[in-house]
Design a protein around this motif. Structure first.
Motif, PDB file in Angstrom:
ATOM      1  N   THR A 138      29.612  38.732 -37.904  1.00  0.00           N
ATOM      2  CA  THR A 138      29.119  39.620 -38.952  1.00  0.00           C
ATOM      3  C   THR A 138      27.980  40.498 -38.431  1.00  0.00           C
ATOM      4  OG1 THR A 138      29.562  37.796 -40.454  1.00  0.00           O
ATOM      5  CG2 THR A 138      28.323  39.630 -41.346  1.00  0.00           C
ATOM      6  N   SER A 139      27.081  39.895 -37.678  1.00  0.00           N
ATOM      7  CA  SER A 139      25.930  40.663 -37.192  1.00  0.00           C
ATOM      8  C   SER A 139      26.347  41.730 -36.186  1.00  0.00           C
ATOM      9  CB  SER A 139      24.909  39.735 -36.525  1.00  0.00           C
ATOM     10  OG  SER A 139      24.663  38.620 -37.328  1.00  0.00           O
ATOM     11  N   VAL A 156      23.437  50.693 -49.429  1.00  0.00           N
ATOM     12  CA  VAL A 156      24.328  49.929 -48.549  1.00  0.00           C
ATOM     13  C   VAL A 156      23.523  49.408 -47.356  1.00  0.00           C
ATOM     14  CG1 VAL A 156      26.310  50.062 -46.992  1.00  0.00           C
ATOM     15  CG2 VAL A 156      26.424  51.183 -49.227  1.00  0.00           C
ATOM     16  N   THR A 183      22.095  39.882 -43.540  1.00  0.00           N
ATOM     17  CA  THR A 183      21.938  39.162 -42.273  1.00  0.00           C
ATOM     18  C   THR A 183      20.631  38.359 -42.230  1.00  0.00           C
ATOM     19  OG1 THR A 183      21.150  41.234 -41.329  1.00  0.00           O
ATOM     20  CG2 THR A 183      23.417  40.615 -40.834  1.00  0.00           C
ATOM     21  N   ILE A 231      22.980  45.449 -46.392  1.00  0.00           N
ATOM     22  CA  ILE A 231      23.369  44.886 -45.092  1.00  0.00           C
ATOM     23  C   ILE A 231      22.181  44.187 -44.448  1.00  0.00           C
ATOM     24  CG2 ILE A 231      24.003  45.475 -42.725  1.00  0.00           C
ATOM     25  CD1 ILE A 231      25.738  47.684 -43.775  1.00  0.00           C
ATOM     26  N   VAL A 268      26.136  49.288 -37.636  1.00  0.00           N
ATOM     27  CA  VAL A 268      26.317  50.145 -38.817  1.00  0.00           C
ATOM     28  C   VAL A 268      24.960  50.457 -39.443  1.00  0.00           C
ATOM     29  CG1 VAL A 268      27.290  50.255 -41.149  1.00  0.00           C
ATOM     30  CG2 VAL A 268      28.616  49.229 -39.301  1.00  0.00           C
ATOM     31  N   LEU A 269      24.123  49.421 -39.505  1.00  0.00           N
ATOM     32  CA  LEU A 269      22.786  49.603 -40.079  1.00  0.00           C
ATOM     33  C   LEU A 269      21.983  50.650 -39.287  1.00  0.00           C
ATOM     34  CD1 LEU A 269      20.471  46.868 -41.386  1.00  0.00           C
ATOM     35  CD2 LEU A 269      19.585  48.308 -39.611  1.00  0.00           C
ATOM     36  N   LEU A 288      28.983  43.338 -36.150  1.00  0.00           N
ATOM     37  CA  LEU A 288      29.606  44.441 -36.874  1.00  0.00           C
ATOM     38  C   LEU A 288      28.558  45.220 -37.677  1.00  0.00           C
ATOM     39  CD1 LEU A 288      32.235  45.773 -37.974  1.00  0.00           C
ATOM     40  CD2 LEU A 288      32.142  44.099 -39.838  1.00  0.00           C
ATOM     41  N   PHE A 289      27.715  44.488 -38.410  1.00  0.00           N
ATOM     42  CA  PHE A 289      26.836  45.143 -39.378  1.00  0.00           C
ATOM     43  C   PHE A 289      25.587  45.775 -38.772  1.00  0.00           C
ATOM     44  CE2 PHE A 289      28.263  42.850 -43.527  1.00  0.00           C
ATOM     45  CZ  PHE A 289      29.355  43.702 -43.579  1.00  0.00           C
ATOM     46  N   GLY A 323      19.235  40.734 -36.753  1.00  0.00           N
ATOM     47  CA  GLY A 323      19.718  40.762 -38.134  1.00  0.00           C
ATOM     48  C   GLY A 323      18.853  39.904 -39.043  1.00  0.00           C
TER      49      GLY A 323
END
Ligand code: PHE
Length: 446
Positions: free
Chosen positions: A170-171, A309, A317, A313, A177-178, A173-174, A20
């Motif tokens: 957070t990482s 988005v 990170t 993201i 998604v990324l 999760l994101f 991230g």
């Protein structure tokens, strides 16, 4: 230093957090436009060469310094060698401030562009209209600063949550998604009619565009993209447990980072060609060229929104890791609590970012070397400060630590790590000489 140090909860969490950090605006905003300007596939090959020659070895070196000392960059150098070496750590802290100050400005634009794309304000196939939208927005004295402040607040909220429940969570999760968003966009871009030309341009080397500048640009980009040369990886490494396996993780993180950059190019360049736009638009490619491209594809407004988005993201990170460098330092060395350190560092960073933001409008007349302040700060950080930090880190691990570094890496021979001889050789000779050569040729000396 007395209190127990936080740790990453899982190996997956550490890899997502560090990937991230690496995957950011550098991969999605900068890499494609640099490749577009500097010979497409030729740039790609030079860039990959630098990742292998310099990037991996240095990444391992920084993570190792962190893991071994369990300290912030200043404390780590002091602990290992003392003398003037902690200054290298200090240089890193200052560099992190500088990079973060303009990073939040561009990241703020991505937040604004999520809204602008979703509501359709930047949705036009007329380049002049989209350019005007961009210039009106960044030239406004207030709106971009408000976006930067919002972004800085989000970053601070994650960092204030701590290593495990803030950054790692957070990482985890994101980042997935990324990756998913990126894959959706790649499929969209390469299936556009006329995309083939862009793919060919991207992958076919055009050596006529390659000059000394290309090499300087590619190495700066390699450092920037892997988050090297300012202690971010020392900091993240310092939250590893001592027995964690470094070499495999470093390879995985560098691999993910490179994959995202290459895939981002595969989104942007084919789409740009399919829309019949020139690929050499510089820094404006993302914000000016791309919206016109999205406006010409089916469901373009949706894909444009998804794209921004994705960018936000990625930026979040990365900015988190930049702020964490400063926060870990303040926490370790000045005994501040995490929350106070976060609030202080985030506030100062925001103030430092104001000139960069205004340099796009009110202060655009003020230039250094013919560059606006934001471009100058970026240029200075990526071609001077970060390679400088990387140079001293390579010398430090290669020559000052030398065999001690190998012992630390292999946990006194209990871990099998192949290629340690090559690793030391790269750190001792290839990295320092390469950086020196690039710096001198950048200055026009050789
Ligand atoms: N690697 C990040 C990017 O590509 C930027 C960054 C640099 C983050 C240095 C942390 C440290 O956008």
């Amino acid at each position: 230093m007395a209190q127990l140090r936080e740790n990453w909860g899982t190996r997956f969490g550490f890899i997502m957090a560090t990937a991230g950090s690496a995957v950011g605006l550098g991969n999605i905003w900068k890499f494609p436009y640099m490749a577009g300007e500097e010979g497409g596939g030729a740039f790609l090959m030079i860039y990959l060469g630098f990742i292998l020659l310099f990037g991996l070895a240095l990444m391992l070196a920084e993570l190792l310094i962190g893991r071994t000392t369990q300290r912030n960059p200043v404390g780590a150098f002091r602990h290992l060698a003392g003398g003037a070496w902690p200054l290298v750590g200090m240089l890193g802290i200052v560099t992190a401030f500088v990079v973060l100050s303009y990073y939040i400005v561009v990241a703020g634009w991505t937040l604004a562009y999520i809204a602008l794309s979703a509501e359709g304000a930047s949705h036009s196939s007329d380049g002049a209209v989209v350019k005007q939208v961009f210039e009106d927005f960044v030239g406004d004295p207030v709106a971009p600063l408000a976006c930067a402040a919002l972004f800085m607040t989000l970053v601070a909220a994650v960092v204030a949550g701590g290593i495990g429940s803030g950054i790692e969570r957070t990482s985890k999760l994101f980042m997935p998604v990324l990756f998913l968003l990126l894959l959706i966009l790649v499929v969209r871009a390469v299936t556009l009619p006329g995309a083939g030309e862009g793919i060919a341009f991207y992958l076919k080397p055009d050596w006529s565009k390659v000059g000394a500048d290309t090499f300087v640009g590619a190495i700066g980009q390699a450092f920037f993209s892997l988050s090297l040369g300012l202690g971010a990886l020392i900091t993240y490494g310092s939250y590893m447990r001592r027995h964690d396996n470094l070499a495999a993780d470093a390879g995985m993180i560098a691999g993910l980072d490179t994959m995202v950059a290459v895939l981002a190019g595969l989104v942007i360049l084919p789409a740009v060609f399919a829309a019949g736009v020139a690929p050499d638009q510089g820094a404006g490619l993302t914000f000016i060229t791309l919206p016109t491209v999205f406006a010409q594809m089916p469901a373009g407004q949706l894909f444009a929104t998804l794209f921004f988005v994705l960018l936000a993201i990625a930026a979040l990170t990365s900015a988190v890791s930049l702020l964490e460098v400063v926060v870990t330092y303040l926490k370790d060395e000045h005994d501040m609590t995490r929350v106070r350190a976060t609030v202080a560092a985030a506030s100062i960073t925001f103030l430092l970012g104001i000139p960069s933001s205004l340099s796009m409008g009110l202060w655009s007349g003020f230039t250094i070397n013919g560059q606006d302040l934001l471009t100058f700060a970026d240029q200075f950080a990526t071609t001077v400060l970060m390679p400088g930090g990387a140079f001293f880190t390579a010398i430090f691990v290669g020559w000052v630590l030398g065999p001690r570094a190998v012992a630390a890496l292999t946990l006194d021979g209990t871990h099998r790590v192949p290629g340690t001889g090559l690793w030391l050789f790269l750190l001792r000779f290839v990295c320092p000489l390469g950086i020196l050569w690039i710096a001198l040729s950048g200055l026009g000396v050789v």
